[in-house]
Design an enzyme around this catalytic site. Structure first.
Site, PDB file in Angstrom:
ATOM      1  N   LEU A 114      -6.910  59.966  45.184  1.00 34.15           N
ATOM      2  CA  LEU A 114      -6.587  58.627  45.660  1.00 34.15           C
ATOM      3  C   LEU A 114      -7.172  57.677  44.627  1.00 34.15           C
ATOM      4  CD1 LEU A 114      -5.200  57.151  48.007  1.00 34.15           C
ATOM      5  CD2 LEU A 114      -7.415  57.001  49.138  1.00 34.15           C
ATOM      6  N   ASP A 115      -6.322  56.879  43.989  1.00 35.20           N
ATOM      7  CA  ASP A 115      -6.730  56.061  42.850  1.00 35.20           C
ATOM      8  C   ASP A 115      -7.905  55.156  43.171  1.00 35.20           C
ATOM      9  OD1 ASP A 115      -4.600  57.173  41.476  1.00 35.20           O
ATOM     10  OD2 ASP A 115      -3.247  55.533  41.988  1.00 35.20           O
ATOM     11  N   ILE A 116      -8.636  54.760  42.136  1.00 35.47           N
ATOM     12  CA  ILE A 116      -9.808  53.903  42.298  1.00 35.47           C
ATOM     13  C   ILE A 116      -9.443  52.570  42.949  1.00 35.47           C
ATOM     14  CG2 ILE A 116      -9.609  52.932  39.960  1.00 35.47           C
ATOM     15  CD1 ILE A 116     -12.686  52.898  39.876  1.00 35.47           C
TER      16      ILE A 116
END
Length: 260
Positions: free
Chosen positions: A119-121
């Site tokens: 899950l992207d930053i």
């Protein structure tokens, strides 16, 4: 002649564990083949009788899976570029007070936690961290087809987010139906044709995506190809497990009866 495979692959195919876990079981003497201790890398066929000691199942039962509401600013895996791993949020004080799991927190539950999917930053929402190889295989294995659901706020930005023509409100009104169809099927990333996705408007500024794959920054890159700029992305479901009312930055144990 029956086809043979390595013992670790066979145990994984049987749904008992991951390949890495299988190697550990074999090394500990917890696996037998036709009544004899298995050897690492041993070839087996469907005709071979494979048995696993109760100690292996007991070890599995002690491994935990964490459901976390990841905030923006944390990376899913190992720390990078000065940003902390989301795993640091798994502490006694951040456990959701309404967690119904009977498990009592133990420091060992934070060891070896691995993200089962990225899950992207700059994204938020449901992140699964697990010590259980079976969970990891189910969610990120090569043949995994588990659905992931996202709510995605977008701007219409055909010339880029800083270019002319950006529309931030009632985006649905200026977004052509044929472009929505392209989001559902027909896009490529890095030369690879993406699997069909479910994409529909939730409201005039927000799309709902349901994917069965998880390439890096996939939704953002999909949207860029049709003139959309993502301004907010939240994962709300993985398989049958919902983010629900879990507060931002808090976590709970995956319940004993929950399955993805």
């Amino acid at each position: 002649m029956q086809e043979s495979v390595r013992i670790n692959k066979r145990l994984a195919e049987m749904g008992l564990c991951s390949r890495r876990e299988a190697d550990e079981w074999v090394a500990r003497g917890w696996v037998t083949v036709n009544g004899q201790p298995a050897q690492t890398g041993q070839a087996v066929t469907a005709a071979d009788q494979i048995e696993v000691a109760p100690a292996a199942r007991q070890q599995q039962d002690e491994r935990v899976t964490i459901v976390l509401h990841k905030p923006v600013g944390y990376v899913s895996g190992l720390p990078e570029d000065g940003h902390q791993s989301a795993a640091v949020l798994v502490q006694p004080g951040t456990r959701w007070r309404e967690d119904r799991s009977p498990r009592r927190f133990a420091p060992s539950h934070t060891r070896g936690l691995a993200p089962a999917g990225r899950l992207d930053i700059d994204s938020t929402g449901l992140l699964v961290l697990t010590q259980d190889g079976r969970v990891a295989k189910a969610l990120i294995g090569a043949d995994s087809g588990v659905e992931k659901e996202y709510l995605v706020r977008v701007h219409w930005a055909p010339n880029g987010p800083q270019g002319p023509g950006v529309v931030a409100q009632n985006v649905q009104a200026v977004f052509a139906p044929e472009l929505l169809q392209r989001l559902r099927h027909g896009l490529q990333i890095d030369g690879r044709v993406l699997k069909a996705a479910q994409v529909q408007w939730q409201n005039p500024e927000q799309l709902r995506f349901v994917l069965r794959e998880g390439m890096k920054r996939q939704i953002r890159r999909m949207c860029e190809q049709v003139g959309l700029h993502v301004v907010g992305l939240k994962r709300v479901r993985i398989g049958r497990v919902q983010l629900g009312q879990l507060p931002l930055g808090q976590w709970r144990y995956l319940g004993p009866s929950e399955r993805f």
